[in-house]
Design an enzyme around this catalytic site. Structure first.
Site, PDB file in Angstrom:
ATOM      1  N   THR A 184     -81.477 -29.731  25.861  1.00 47.07           N
ATOM      2  CA  THR A 184     -81.501 -29.450  27.286  1.00 47.07           C
ATOM      3  C   THR A 184     -80.328 -28.556  27.636  1.00 47.07           C
ATOM      4  O   THR A 184     -79.298 -28.580  26.955  1.00 47.07           O
ATOM      5  CB  THR A 184     -81.399 -30.751  28.105  1.00 47.07           C
ATOM      6  OG1 THR A 184     -81.264 -30.400  29.485  1.00 47.07           O
ATOM      7  CG2 THR A 184     -80.224 -31.604  27.686  1.00 47.07           C
ATOM      8  N   GLU A 327     -82.740 -36.083  29.362  1.00 45.16           N
ATOM      9  CA  GLU A 327     -81.883 -37.208  28.972  1.00 45.16           C
ATOM     10  C   GLU A 327     -82.517 -38.566  29.268  1.00 45.16           C
ATOM     11  O   GLU A 327     -82.005 -39.593  28.823  1.00 45.16           O
ATOM     12  CB  GLU A 327     -80.545 -37.137  29.731  1.00 45.16           C
ATOM     13  CG  GLU A 327     -79.611 -36.025  29.293  1.00 45.16           C
ATOM     14  CD  GLU A 327     -79.891 -34.701  30.006  1.00 45.16           C
ATOM     15  OE1 GLU A 327     -81.032 -34.506  30.459  1.00 45.16           O
ATOM     16  OE2 GLU A 327     -78.971 -33.872  30.081  1.00 45.16           O
ATOM     17  N   LYS A 426     -83.433 -23.574  38.325  1.00 43.26           N
ATOM     18  CA  LYS A 426     -84.660 -24.014  37.637  1.00 43.26           C
ATOM     19  C   LYS A 426     -85.825 -23.153  38.089  1.00 43.26           C
ATOM     20  O   LYS A 426     -86.302 -23.265  39.204  1.00 43.26           O
ATOM     21  CB  LYS A 426     -84.936 -25.486  37.900  1.00 43.26           C
ATOM     22  CG  LYS A 426     -85.872 -26.048  36.844  1.00 43.26           C
ATOM     23  CD  LYS A 426     -85.873 -27.548  36.817  1.00 43.26           C
ATOM     24  CE  LYS A 426     -86.359 -28.040  35.471  1.00 43.26           C
ATOM     25  NZ  LYS A 426     -86.612 -29.467  35.461  1.00 43.26           N
ATOM     26  N   TRP A 431     -84.833 -23.877  32.695  1.00 48.22           N
ATOM     27  CA  TRP A 431     -83.472 -23.668  33.190  1.00 48.22           C
ATOM     28  C   TRP A 431     -82.941 -22.271  32.918  1.00 48.22           C
ATOM     29  O   TRP A 431     -83.144 -21.708  31.849  1.00 48.22           O
ATOM     30  CB  TRP A 431     -82.508 -24.651  32.541  1.00 48.22           C
ATOM     31  CG  TRP A 431     -82.678 -26.068  32.959  1.00 48.22           C
ATOM     32  CD1 TRP A 431     -83.019 -27.106  32.151  1.00 48.22           C
ATOM     33  CD2 TRP A 431     -82.488 -26.615  34.267  1.00 48.22           C
ATOM     34  NE1 TRP A 431     -83.058 -28.260  32.884  1.00 48.22           N
ATOM     35  CE2 TRP A 431     -82.734 -28.001  34.177  1.00 48.22           C
ATOM     36  CE3 TRP A 431     -82.134 -26.072  35.501  1.00 48.22           C
ATOM     37  CZ2 TRP A 431     -82.648 -28.850  35.279  1.00 48.22           C
ATOM     38  CZ3 TRP A 431     -82.050 -26.916  36.593  1.00 48.22           C
ATOM     39  CH2 TRP A 431     -82.307 -28.283  36.479  1.00 48.22           C
TER      40      TRP A 431
END
Ligand code: AMP
Length: 523
Positions: A184, A327, A426, A431
């Site tokens: 991420t 996450e 975003k 991202w």
């Protein structure tokens, strides 16, 4: 006194046993470049067991990382099963990232082999010499026309599968062993790895089945449009095998007309994607029979009210919001109508579903700190990042994940996302790192300073806006600046709007003040 119950491990092998024993007759349907492939779950599981044996013959070590570059497809599902069930770690890679980032991620994960859809091979082959740990590349022929290099490291998926004499013997894994890895953008700097365990994957799948979550059942036809490289397609393939649902996988057929066709023809009941996808489908809604749909989840970003209304009017049901992060496996909250909403009219009910909703069973959320940061806790939430087990900035002293989102929670536990403290944009569910983009812009000789902020965009959710200060005496040529960025970042990172300023406002500590900046450019 200890309880006297069995310690049956929660693992991916258990999911595989269940789907093949109970739901072997149910189907996995994949769209390909040339048509459609239909298999039963029994066939998928049998092929996954052979694939585990292929990993043995390739010499992939225990806990070795197996990278995947794939569309949503049956073969990708086979990897979802075979890699963790044989004691290796599935590392799904986002093929939309720029070559530099992909290189960094594969090196950080030290992937041993890569499984690549043929149509995506051009994304990997040019960087392969920089990937010292990658010994083999297994090509999955998805009908893509990319040339196959004549190289001993390349092998064909079906060829390897056909050579296997017998399936691999099941590996013994601890439920807390790593099962899969997904990177991420995190809050700052380089992408960071989130390492899911067998236990977190199984618990998350079970949580998605909950009646107040997605209520996925044997009767469902589940179509994950969210990519399988994005947090395990939100866990939907694992939920489908736990419940025994049919699974429809759009492969590379992701144009709006192709997606609508698959939703309609396969009588899909449940689907999940980011709002940009649902917006793309909006103009086609009136002409399609989508009466089979019972729940359409829009996650990864805010759900615009007008979009949800368009779905209600055109397809007969509004969008349902869910909040989560890489996450957090990812789903932590899911909108739902509870008894307190009884009596609301259709518009008000749609508004409830447009917000992220309360936390799933077993997860907790809270708002903390001066900025009202959202924090999350639970068995499906990361405790640390891969290779950075300390990562103190991302976790509180009592072990909660700091999400970088700002939110509010009402008396019934319903979450609302208000803002974001992390310096990211975003766009279309993916991202863009403001900091990285700023660095690349500032590498241009005419640029003295640059700051990037997110601006709302109807189509993409958000787009980056670059505020640029020229070096004294220089002039900023927008086209030249974009051409400069073209070689340095992915094309979809390049800002559509560039504003030239005399100065970037700073905070007391000398950092760019993005709050003041937003005011200056009238946002
Ligand atoms: P990712 O790790 O790429 O899945 O991104 C997670 C982040 O996306 C969250 O921390 C939020 O900033 C944003 N996000 C995810 N779901 C929602 C939602 N339902 N509403 C608003 N923002 C969201």
């Amino acid at each position: 006194m200890r309880g006297l119950m069995q310690q049956s491990p929660l693992d991916v092998a258990g999911l595989m046993r269940r789907v093949e024993r109970l739901f072997g007759h149910k189907r996995v349907i994949t769209a390909t470049a040339t048509g459609e492939v239909v298999a039963t779950w029994a066939e998928v599981a049998a092929r996954a067991r052979r694939l585990a044996a292929v990993l043995d013959t390739l010499g992939v070590p225990d806990q070795g990382r197996v990278g995947t570059f794939g569309w949503n497809s049956q073969r990708h599902v086979e990897l979802y099963l075979a890699v963790p069930a044989s004691g290796r770690v599935l590392h799904t890679l986002n093929h939309r990232l720029f070559a530099e980032e992909i290189t960094h991620i594969i090196r950080d994960a030290a992937d041993d082999v890569l499984f690549v859809d043929r149509s995506l091979l051009p994304r990997v082959w040019p960087i392969v010499e920089r990937l010292a740990t990658v010994r083999r590349i297994v090509v999955m022929d998805d009908g893509g026309r990319a040339d196959l290099p004549d190289d001993p490291r390349i092998a064909d998926y079906e060829d390897l599968l056909s050579r296997v004499r017998e399936p691999a013997r099941p590996a013994v894994v601890d439920e807390n062993d790593a099962a899969s890895l997904c990177y991420t953008s995190g809050t700052t700097g380089r992408p960071k790895g989130v390492l899911y365990s067998h236990r977190s994957i199984v618990l998350h799948a079970l949580m998605l089945l909950g009646a107040d979550t997605f209520a996925i059942s044997e009767r469902d036809v589940v179509m994950p449009i969210v990519p399988m490289f994005h947090v395990n397609a939100w866990g939907l393939p694992y939920a489908a095998m736990l419940a025994g649902s049919d699974l429809v996988l759009p492969g590379p057929a992701t144009a709006p007309a192709e997606l609508i066709d698959q939703l309609e023809r396969h009588r899909v009941t449940f689907s999940g994607a980011v709002a940009t996808v649902w917006r793309g489908l909006q103009p086609l809604l009136g002409a399609a029979d989508l009466s089979s749909l019972r729940m359409v989840v829009s996650g990864g970003g805010a759900v615009p009210g007008a979009l949800s209304k368009a779905w209600q009017d055109g397809a007969g049901l509004p969008l349902t919001n869910a909040w989560g992060m890489t996450e957090t496996s990812p789903v932590v909250t899911c909108a739902r109508l509870a008894t307190v909403h009884d009596g609301l009219d259709a518009d008000a009910r749609r508004e409830v579903l447009r917000r992220p909703g309360p936390p799933l069973p077993l997860t907790e959320i809270r708002i903390a700190g001066d900025e009202g940061e959202l924090q999350a806790y639970g068995p499906t939430v990361a405790a640390a990042y891969y290779g950075a087990e300390g990562s103190p900035a991302s976790f509180t002293a009592d072990g909660w994940l700091r999400t970088g989102d700002v939110g509010a929670i009402d008396r019934y536990g319903y979450l609302e996302i208000l803002d974001r403290t992390k310096d990211l944009v975003k766009s279309g569910g993916e991202w863009i790192s403001s900091v990285q983009l700023e660095n690349e812009i500032m590498a241009h000789p005419a640029v003295y300073e640059a700051a990037v902020i997110a601006v709302a965009d109807e189509r993409w959710g958000e787009r980056p806006l670059a505020c640029v200060v020229p070096v004294p005496g220089a002039e900023i040529d927008e086209r030249d600046l974009r051409a400069h960025l073209a070689g340095r970042v992915a094309s979809w990172w390049i800002p559509g709007r560039i504003v030239v300023l005399d100065e970037i406002p700073k905070t007391a500590t000398g950092k760019f003040s993005k709050v003041s900046l937003r005011g200056m450019v009238g946002l």
